[in-house]
Design a protein around this motif. Structure first.
Motif, PDB file in Angstrom:
ATOM      1  N   VAL A  38       0.820  -1.218   0.000  1.00 65.19           N
ATOM      2  CA  VAL A  38       0.000   0.000   0.000  1.00 65.19           C
ATOM      3  C   VAL A  38       0.852   1.266   0.000  1.00 65.19           C
ATOM      4  N   VAL A  39       1.734   1.411   0.978  1.00 63.92           N
ATOM      5  CA  VAL A  39       2.398   2.694   1.209  1.00 63.92           C
ATOM      6  C   VAL A  39       3.297   3.090   0.047  1.00 63.92           C
ATOM      7  N   GLY A  47       3.140  10.127  -7.958  1.00 62.71           N
ATOM      8  CA  GLY A  47       4.216  10.854  -8.628  1.00 62.71           C
ATOM      9  C   GLY A  47       5.219  11.440  -7.677  1.00 62.71           C
ATOM     10  N   ASP A  48       5.247  10.919  -6.438  1.00 65.03           N
ATOM     11  CA  ASP A  48       6.135  11.487  -5.415  1.00 65.03           C
ATOM     12  C   ASP A  48       6.995  10.375  -4.809  1.00 65.03           C
ATOM     13  N   ALA A  49       7.406   9.424  -5.655  1.00 63.73           N
ATOM     14  CA  ALA A  49       8.111   8.252  -5.160  1.00 63.73           C
ATOM     15  C   ALA A  49       9.428   8.595  -4.484  1.00 63.73           C
ATOM     16  N   ALA A  50      10.033   9.721  -4.851  1.00 61.47           N
ATOM     17  CA  ALA A  50      11.331  10.084  -4.291  1.00 61.47           C
ATOM     18  C   ALA A  50      11.218  10.605  -2.857  1.00 61.47           C
ATOM     19  N   ALA A  51      10.037  11.115  -2.486  1.00 65.74           N
ATOM     20  CA  ALA A  51       9.855  11.660  -1.144  1.00 65.74           C
ATOM     21  C   ALA A  51       9.776  10.522  -0.127  1.00 65.74           C
ATOM     22  N   ARG A  52      10.130  10.824   1.120  1.00 65.35           N
ATOM     23  CA  ARG A  52      10.075   9.811   2.166  1.00 65.35           C
ATOM     24  C   ARG A  52       8.619   9.514   2.507  1.00 65.35           C
ATOM     25  N   PRO A  53       8.161   8.274   2.355  1.00 61.57           N
ATOM     26  CA  PRO A  53       6.798   7.941   2.759  1.00 61.57           C
ATOM     27  C   PRO A  53       6.677   7.923   4.276  1.00 61.57           C
ATOM     28  N   GLU A  54       5.473   8.139   4.756  1.00 63.00           N
ATOM     29  CA  GLU A  54       5.229   8.238   6.193  1.00 63.00           C
ATOM     30  C   GLU A  54       3.947   7.488   6.539  1.00 63.00           C
ATOM     31  N   VAL A  55       3.923   6.855   7.699  1.00 60.12           N
ATOM     32  CA  VAL A  55       2.724   6.209   8.237  1.00 60.12           C
ATOM     33  C   VAL A  55       2.523   6.690   9.667  1.00 60.12           C
ATOM     34  N   VAL A  56       1.295   7.087  10.003  1.00 60.99           N
ATOM     35  CA  VAL A  56       0.970   7.461  11.380  1.00 60.99           C
ATOM     36  C   VAL A  56       0.368   6.249  12.080  1.00 60.99           C
ATOM     37  N   SER A  98      -4.303  10.885   9.916  1.00 63.68           N
ATOM     38  CA  SER A  98      -4.156  10.464   8.522  1.00 63.68           C
ATOM     39  C   SER A  98      -4.644  11.548   7.573  1.00 63.68           C
ATOM     40  N   GLY A  99      -5.735  12.193   7.945  1.00 67.19           N
ATOM     41  CA  GLY A  99      -6.292  13.233   7.081  1.00 67.19           C
ATOM     42  C   GLY A  99      -5.450  14.488   7.049  1.00 67.19           C
ATOM     43  N   VAL A 100      -5.067  14.985   8.209  1.00 72.19           N
ATOM     44  CA  VAL A 100      -4.381  16.267   8.255  1.00 72.19           C
ATOM     45  C   VAL A 100      -2.941  16.149   7.751  1.00 72.19           C
ATOM     46  N   ARG A 101      -2.326  14.966   7.907  1.00 78.75           N
ATOM     47  CA  ARG A 101      -0.956  14.764   7.428  1.00 78.75           C
ATOM     48  C   ARG A 101      -0.916  14.112   6.050  1.00 78.75           C
ATOM     49  N   HIS A 102      -2.108  13.781   5.525  1.00 76.28           N
ATOM     50  CA  HIS A 102      -2.219  13.100   4.231  1.00 76.28           C
ATOM     51  C   HIS A 102      -1.244  11.930   4.165  1.00 76.28           C
ATOM     52  N   ALA A 103      -1.382  11.059   5.161  1.00 74.59           N
ATOM     53  CA  ALA A 103      -0.488   9.909   5.287  1.00 74.59           C
ATOM     54  C   ALA A 103      -1.306   8.663   5.582  1.00 74.59           C
ATOM     55  N   GLU A 116      -8.144  -9.736  25.939  1.00 72.01           N
ATOM     56  CA  GLU A 116      -7.122 -10.573  25.307  1.00 72.01           C
ATOM     57  C   GLU A 116      -7.000 -10.330  23.808  1.00 72.01           C
ATOM     58  N   TYR A 117      -7.874  -9.512  23.242  1.00 71.81           N
ATOM     59  CA  TYR A 117      -7.852  -9.210  21.810  1.00 71.81           C
ATOM     60  C   TYR A 117      -7.085  -7.916  21.524  1.00 71.81           C
ATOM     61  N   ASN A 118      -6.556  -7.840  20.305  1.00 68.77           N
ATOM     62  CA  ASN A 118      -6.117  -6.573  19.742  1.00 68.77           C
ATOM     63  C   ASN A 118      -6.280  -6.676  18.231  1.00 68.77           C
ATOM     64  N   GLY A 119      -6.035  -5.578  17.535  1.00 66.14           N
ATOM     65  CA  GLY A 119      -6.232  -5.584  16.099  1.00 66.14           C
ATOM     66  C   GLY A 119      -5.634  -4.347  15.464  1.00 66.14           C
ATOM     67  N   ILE A 120      -5.793  -4.243  14.143  1.00 65.97           N
ATOM     68  CA  ILE A 120      -5.286  -3.082  13.396  1.00 65.97           C
ATOM     69  C   ILE A 120      -6.343  -2.659  12.383  1.00 65.97           C
ATOM     70  N   LYS A 121      -6.657  -1.368  12.374  1.00 64.54           N
ATOM     71  CA  LYS A 121      -7.447  -0.765  11.313  1.00 64.54           C
ATOM     72  C   LYS A 121      -6.492   0.040  10.437  1.00 64.54           C
ATOM     73  N   LEU A 122      -6.437  -0.287   9.172  1.00 66.33           N
ATOM     74  CA  LEU A 122      -5.502   0.345   8.246  1.00 66.33           C
ATOM     75  C   LEU A 122      -6.228   1.322   7.341  1.00 66.33           C
ATOM     76  N   CYS A 123      -5.544   2.387   6.971  1.00 70.84           N
ATOM     77  CA  CYS A 123      -6.135   3.342   6.031  1.00 70.84           C
ATOM     78  C   CYS A 123      -5.056   3.931   5.135  1.00 70.84           C
ATOM     79  N   ARG A 124      -5.487   4.414   4.004  1.00 71.65           N
ATOM     80  CA  ARG A 124      -4.630   5.153   3.080  1.00 71.65           C
ATOM     81  C   ARG A 124      -4.644   6.626   3.470  1.00 71.65           C
ATOM     82  N   PRO A 125      -3.859   7.479   2.799  1.00 76.77           N
ATOM     83  CA  PRO A 125      -3.892   8.916   3.116  1.00 76.77           C
ATOM     84  C   PRO A 125      -5.315   9.461   3.047  1.00 76.77           C
ATOM     85  N   GLY A 126      -5.597  10.405   3.929  1.00 74.96           N
ATOM     86  CA  GLY A 126      -6.944  10.980   3.962  1.00 74.96           C
ATOM     87  C   GLY A 126      -7.953  10.038   4.559  1.00 74.96           C
ATOM     88  N   ALA A 127      -7.510   9.091   5.390  1.00 77.38           N
ATOM     89  CA  ALA A 127      -8.385   8.164   6.117  1.00 77.38           C
ATOM     90  C   ALA A 127      -9.191   7.253   5.203  1.00 77.38           C
TER      91      ALA A 127
END
Length: 488
Positions: A38-39, A47-56, A98-103, A116-127
């Motif tokens: 995804v990231v 078109g911004d492949a050269a920039a450092r990608p970021e995940v929050v 995710s929205g304000v940082r577009h990450a 005893e549970y945990n999980g992950i909700k994943l999103c693209r930039p802009g939530a």
């Protein structure tokens, strides 16, 4: 023994017991897969492949969260992705980041599931959500490869990790969307269920984030963050989990009560007499407010609702001038429809509320603020206000465990299509049988669970007697041992 990730990575998110099967090794593999599936491709497509990608990354109050976050972050940084850790937050707090940082973002939570549970909700930039049809299946496949065959070698320049506190910015942003400064004084009981509402409510509705005081007296219930949920399950959709709030509202003579689930992305409302206000009524109330705002600006508005919400929702909104769109149950479907139609608002029967001004994502806190504004801007009690949006009688969702789901569904449809030739049948999500345009007025929806041998029934009618008859007739057919069930 290798973990089968199909057991914990489902249609919408990652969810499982810790540490087996959801271990730090699994979290690291999912992080590595998220980076590569995804990231990094999204960055190249922009078109911004050269920039450092970021995940929050954020997490709720569960004890297992920090270790899983650390492992997930390792998977990202080894792929050359920078990580911003925002720490304790609600799910809508992560969507804000995710929205304000577009990450892209990752929220570590299991919502209302036990400790005893945990999980992950994943999103693209802009939530924008990552679900099975929008990348999660590919993430699961890649993570499975990494677990089975080993993680990829780290890149030459790994990503960095920084910590950032966005709680105050999140609170200020929500305050900018709904003005509560001029409402009449209200006493509000809030049940956080030992979940993240205990973290966000003081910031948004109080002065913890340095914001001006509001004319609200907050009576806190279970604000202590505790992922073992010592008082009750943090799932207000179950009536027994509202009982403490209902009693406290009456005891304190409060104007209303609010209940949040574990990750505080859903909000439920209780009136001054301790009666639950349906999420459909909240959908209509908030929808009309957002519609009025659009109309004041000279714009038309589209509002999304799922097919389980009350028939009152489209009736009231259409009468006020909105375009309404009916969608399947599930956040991925409603978020997609929100974006496709540029909808200003969307609501579900499960108390998820979606806002265009919040990146089309769901936020229970913003919905709660609209309810407070609507109540505080006029003199009547919450019961009188909500009555305007609840003209019909609903069963709520009733689950039946059956041996043969298709056979049980067929029994119901065969009986109703024979007994009521004038019904309208649609299969948008399960089977909806509607007699709403005839007399007496009723409809029901019968949906199969995606993961269990269950049929889920929702019924609505113009009065209680009709609703109860339809409910009981359908349940008798669903639960019949053989296929001889008939309508009474």
């Amino acid at each position: 023994m290798t973990v089968d990730l199909t057991t914990i990575i489902k249609a919408y998110d990652v969810r499982g017991t810790v540490p087996d099967p959801f271990s730090p090794a699994v979290a690291e593999a999912v992080g590595a897969a998220f980076a590569r599936v995804v990231v990094l491709p999204d960055r190249a497509d922009d078109g911004d492949a050269a920039a450092r990608p970021e995940v929050v990354i954020g997490n709720d109050m569960r004890d297992s969260g920090p270790e899983l976050v650390e492992a997930f972050a390792r998977g990202l940084t080894a792929a050359g992705v920078d990580v911003v850790l925002i720490g304790l937050c609600s799910t809508d707090g992560l969507y804000y980041a995710s929205g304000v940082r577009h990450a892209p973002g990752a929220m570590f939570t299991a919502s209302h599931n036990p400790a005893e549970y945990n999980g992950i909700k994943l999103c693209r930039p802009g939530a924008r959500p990552v679900g099975e049809a929008t990348g999660l299946a590919e993430v699961r496949a890649a993570a499975q490869r990494f677990l089975d065959s080993g993680l990829p070698d780290p890149v030459a320049e790994p990503g960095t990790v920084q910590e950032m506190d966005l709680l105050g910015d999140y609170a200020a942003f929500l305050r900018s969307l709904v003005d509560l400064s001029g409402i009449r004084p209200l006493k509000v009981v809030v049940d956080a269920g030992n979940g993240m509402g205990g973290h966000t409510v003081p910031a948004v509705l109080g002065t913890a984030a340095g914001l001006p005081a509001l004319p609200l007296e907050i009576v806190p219930l279970y604000f202590e963050l505790d992922g073992t949920f010592p008082n009750h399950e943090a799932n207000p959709l179950e009536p027994e989990n509202l009982r403490d709030l209902q009693a406290a509202v009456v005891e304190h003579g409060a104007d209303l009560g609010l209940a949040f689930d574990g990750d505080a992305d859903r909000c439920f409302v209780v009136d001054e007499a301790g009666r639950a206000v349906t999420p459909s009524a909240v959908t209509a109330l908030v929808g009309l407010r957002e519609l009025a705002k659009e109309q004041a600006a000279g714009r038309e508005a589209t509002i999304i609702h799922n097919l389980i919400t009350s028939q009152a929702v489209p009736e009231l909104l259409q009468a006020a001038g909105a375009t309404t769109v009916r969608t399947r149950v599930g956040h991925s479907f409603i978020k997609a429809q929100m974006a496709d139609h540029g909808a200003v608002f969307g609501g579900e029967h499960s108390a998820h509320y979606y806002f265009r001004d919040f990146w089309f994502a769901d936020t229970g806190m913003l919905a709660a603020m609209h309810v407070l504004a609507a109540l505080g801007e006029q003199p009547h009690p919450m019961s009188a206000l909500s009555e305007m949006y609840e003209p019909y009688v609903a069963s709520g969702e009733i689950n039946s465990r059956v041996d043969d789901v298709p056979a049980a569904r067929a029994r119901v449809l065969d009986a109703y299509l024979e007994a009521y030739p004038d019904v309208v049948l649609d299969d948008l999500d399960g089977a909806t049988v509607s007699h709403w345009d005839a007399t007496p007025r009723w409809w029901f929806n019968l949906r199969a669970s995606n993961t269990e041998p269950l049929l889920r029934l929702n019924v609505e009618a113009a009065d209680a007697d009709i609703m109860e008859k339809v409910r009981d007739d359908v349940l008798s057919l669903v639960r019949a041992a053989r296929g001889e069930g008939e309508l009474a």
